[in-house]
Each structure stands twice: as C-alpha cells, then as structure tokens.
Design a protein around this motif. Structure first.
Motif, mmCIF file in Angstrom:
data_model
loop_
_atom_site.group_PDB
_atom_site.id
_atom_site.type_symbol
_atom_site.label_atom_id
_atom_site.label_comp_id
_atom_site.label_asym_id
_atom_site.label_seq_id
_atom_site.Cartn_x
_atom_site.Cartn_y
_atom_site.Cartn_z
ATOM 1 N N GLU A 198 43.930 50.798 34.478
ATOM 2 C CA GLU A 198 42.519 50.567 34.744
ATOM 3 C C GLU A 198 42.180 49.106 34.705
ATOM 4 O O GLU A 198 41.172 48.902 35.578
ATOM 5 C CB GLU A 198 41.791 51.420 33.629
ATOM 6 N N THR A 199 42.588 48.593 33.938
ATOM 7 C CA THR A 199 42.091 46.770 33.756
ATOM 8 C C THR A 199 42.685 46.368 35.076
ATOM 9 O O THR A 199 42.082 45.446 35.724
ATOM 10 C CB THR A 199 42.737 46.018 32.588
ATOM 11 N N LEU A 200 43.883 46.773 35.616
ATOM 12 C CA LEU A 200 44.773 46.020 36.696
ATOM 13 C C LEU A 200 43.787 46.366 37.927
ATOM 14 O O LEU A 200 43.733 45.564 38.911
ATOM 15 C CB LEU A 200 45.942 46.296 36.723
ATOM 16 N N ASP A 201 43.245 47.686 38.097
ATOM 17 C CA ASP A 201 42.359 48.223 38.988
ATOM 18 C C ASP A 201 41.172 47.241 39.286
ATOM 19 O O ASP A 201 40.785 46.867 40.272
ATOM 20 C CB ASP A 201 42.134 49.457 39.047
ATOM 21 N N LEU A 202 40.497 47.169 38.090
ATOM 22 C CA LEU A 202 39.390 46.349 38.276
ATOM 23 C C LEU A 202 39.683 44.797 38.175
ATOM 24 O O LEU A 202 38.908 44.244 38.986
ATOM 25 C CB LEU A 202 38.738 46.309 36.595
ATOM 26 N N LEU A 203 40.667 44.349 37.963
ATOM 27 C CA LEU A 203 40.919 42.956 37.985
ATOM 28 C C LEU A 203 41.329 42.597 39.521
ATOM 29 O O LEU A 203 40.828 41.796 40.154
ATOM 30 C CB LEU A 203 42.443 42.743 37.263
ATOM 31 N N THR A 204 41.939 43.700 40.206
ATOM 32 C CA THR A 204 42.300 43.478 41.643
ATOM 33 C C THR A 204 41.015 43.612 42.461
ATOM 34 O O THR A 204 40.888 42.680 43.271
ATOM 35 C CB THR A 204 43.378 44.644 41.959
ATOM 36 N N SER A 205 39.944 44.425 42.196
ATOM 37 C CA SER A 205 38.707 44.462 42.730
ATOM 38 C C SER A 205 37.866 43.402 42.643
ATOM 39 O O SER A 205 37.487 42.678 43.433
ATOM 40 C CB SER A 205 38.177 45.922 42.091
ATOM 41 N N VAL A 206 38.010 42.699 41.357
ATOM 42 C CA VAL A 206 37.141 41.633 41.131
ATOM 43 C C VAL A 206 37.629 40.588 41.789
ATOM 44 O O VAL A 206 36.993 39.543 42.461
ATOM 45 C CB VAL A 206 37.178 41.190 39.684
ATOM 46 N N MET A 207 38.937 40.128 41.684
ATOM 47 C CA MET A 207 39.566 38.860 42.409
ATOM 48 C C MET A 207 39.482 39.085 44.071
ATOM 49 O O MET A 207 39.441 38.109 44.532
ATOM 50 C CB MET A 207 41.236 39.023 42.068
ATOM 51 N N THR A 208 39.980 40.082 44.629
ATOM 52 C CA THR A 208 39.771 40.395 46.008
ATOM 53 C C THR A 208 38.132 40.386 46.380
ATOM 54 O O THR A 208 37.804 39.756 47.488
ATOM 55 C CB THR A 208 40.370 41.748 46.456
ATOM 56 N N GLY A 209 37.122 40.858 45.563
ATOM 57 C CA GLY A 209 35.708 40.638 45.893
ATOM 58 C C GLY A 209 35.428 39.288 45.963
ATOM 59 O O GLY A 209 34.696 38.830 46.717
#
Length: 270
Positions: A135-146
């Motif tokens: 879950e954290t990795l999904d959020l991290l990926t979303s935040v970083m690519t955003g």
C-alpha cells in the motif's frame, strides 16, 4: 583533523566510473567512517554513480548506526567496507565539527531521497523501490509520478517479513527481474536495509541506497517532523514521541551507546 585515516578508509571512498574522479574526505565518528560532504554534492555524486553503473552500497547512517556498530561486530564491519556512509543525523555532524571538520554537513535521508528523485526525473534515471508495504509503495509511486511526470519508475516490491538470507536476496532479485533499474532505493529499516543494499549492489552492479522511513514520509503514511525541528538537531525526539514503544531502545539506549563510542575514539578521530 584527520580525513583519510588509514587504507581501509581510502577504499571506502568510492570513485564512480563516469570519466572523472569523485572523492569524499572521510572522517570517523566512533569507529564508523563518514563522508565529509553536503546534500547537493551527495545527490550529484549519486547521479554520477548511477550513470556510471557503480556497484556501490549507500548508507544514510546516524547516531544509532554508530551505536549499533559498537554492539554488532558484523554490522560494524559492513559499515567499514567499501561503500558510502553519508551522515544522516545531526549528532554525527556535530561530532565531526567538534573534532575539527568544519566542512561536514548533514545529508538527511528523506530529504536526500526527494532531492535525488527530482534529479532522476530530470536525467531519465530509472529508480526501483524496495521495502515498506504494498500500500505504501502504491502511494509512493502515485505521489512521486504526480510530482514528477517525467519520472520513469522501473518498479517496486514489498518483500515478505523475514531475516536476510540468500533466499531473501534471491527473492528480491527475482522481483527486480528484468526491470533494469539504474538504482535501487531500499526502505527496510536499520540495519536490515544496509545488509540488503550491499548484497543487491554486488549482484546488480548498480547503486543501492538504504533510506529508512523515507518511503513512509514521502507517501504520507507517517507524519514527518516540521522543518524547524528537522533543522534543530532534535528530530529524533519528535520521532521518539510519535512512536515511543517502538523507538525507545533506539533513541534512549542508542544515544548513550553513541556517546560512549564517540568518547572511546575521540583522541583517534580528532
């Protein structure tokens, strides 16, 4: 001040194969060698190391690491092997300066992570994220690519909770598979992430960086200390107050062990 104290320290200062030499001065705190640098130089160095495919383990080491190196000879030996220890922790930098190294600056792990990701987005370098929960990795990926639309994330993997072993490392390598990242960020906590990053760097032939709680901070799953606390030298107290049951030994016992290690090696390092 002694910035290159012995042959072991000389091997510790990595020179990336990018067509020009990059050498950090070295200063020991306790019995752990640290790079004398700042966050801008550290980010530039990592970019060069990734472009040059340098098989190097990068540790964001703090007072707890120095204390743990005294208690655990295997971990202490790891921190003195070829690789890079950036001073992530104000007490470490205070000690370096008190021993005469005025050029020492803190390379705060979570800030280093964000700054390096910005550079990777700008240069086309492809990071891989290893650690934390799915879950954290999904959020991290979303935040970083955003935040960085040009960032090309090679992949991510949340390994099972297990001790480091040959099987564990093989599992991580299989997860990275054919993603072909330029570097791997490892967020598994200290000291586990340092053993994993060392093994992966040797096997993959690229930089692997242990960054502790940086994934959680960047993803927003753990609250980060305000800037004025980060800059005060007492960020550890903020984190301890946030998670006292989990962190009491690290900060209360660890800080005393750190002071003991500093005192024990003071005359050698000053």
């Amino acid at each position: 001040m002694n910035t290159d104290q012995n042959a072991d320290d000389a091997s510790y200062s990595i020179v990336p194969s990018v067509g020009h030499s990059v050498h950090f001065g070295v200063h020991r705190v306790g019995n752990v060698p640290f790079c004398v640098t700042n966050i801008d130089a550290a980010v530039n160095w990592l970019t060069a190391a990734a472009k040059g495919q340098s098989a190097v383990s990068v540790r964001l080491a703090n007072a707890y690491c120095v204390a743990l190196a005294e208690e655990d000879p295997v971990y202490g030996d790891l921190l003195r092997r070829a690789g890079v220890n950036f001073p992530d922790g104000t007490p470490v930098v205070w000690t370096m300066r008190a021993q005469g190294n005025a050029a020492a600056r803190r390379v705060r792990g979570p800030s280093f992570f964000i700054r390096a990701i910005e550079e990777q987005a700008a240069t086309g370098l492809r990071p891989f994220f290893l650690g934390a929960s799915g879950e954290t990795l999904d959020l991290l990926t979303s935040v970083m690519t955003g935040a960085h639309p040009d960032l090309d994330i090679a992949g991510s993997y949340s390994p099972p909770f297990a001790p480091v072993s040959d099987e564990y490392i093989d599992d991580c390598l299989n997860a990275i598979g054919t993603a072909a990242p330029d570097l791997v960020w490892v967020g598994l906590g200290t000291p586990k992430q340092d053993f994993v990053s060392t093994a992966l760097a040797e096997r993959l032939g690229i930089p692997c960086i242990g960054v502790g709680a940086a994934f959680d901070f960047a993803a927003g799953t753990v609250r980060e200390a305000p800037k004025f606390i980060q800059n005060s030298g007492f960020e550890w107290a903020y984190r301890f107050a946030s998670e006292p049951r989990r962190l009491w030994r690290r900060y209360l016992v660890g800080n005393l062990s750190f002071l003991g290690a500093v005192k024990r090696y003071w005359r050698v390092n000053a």
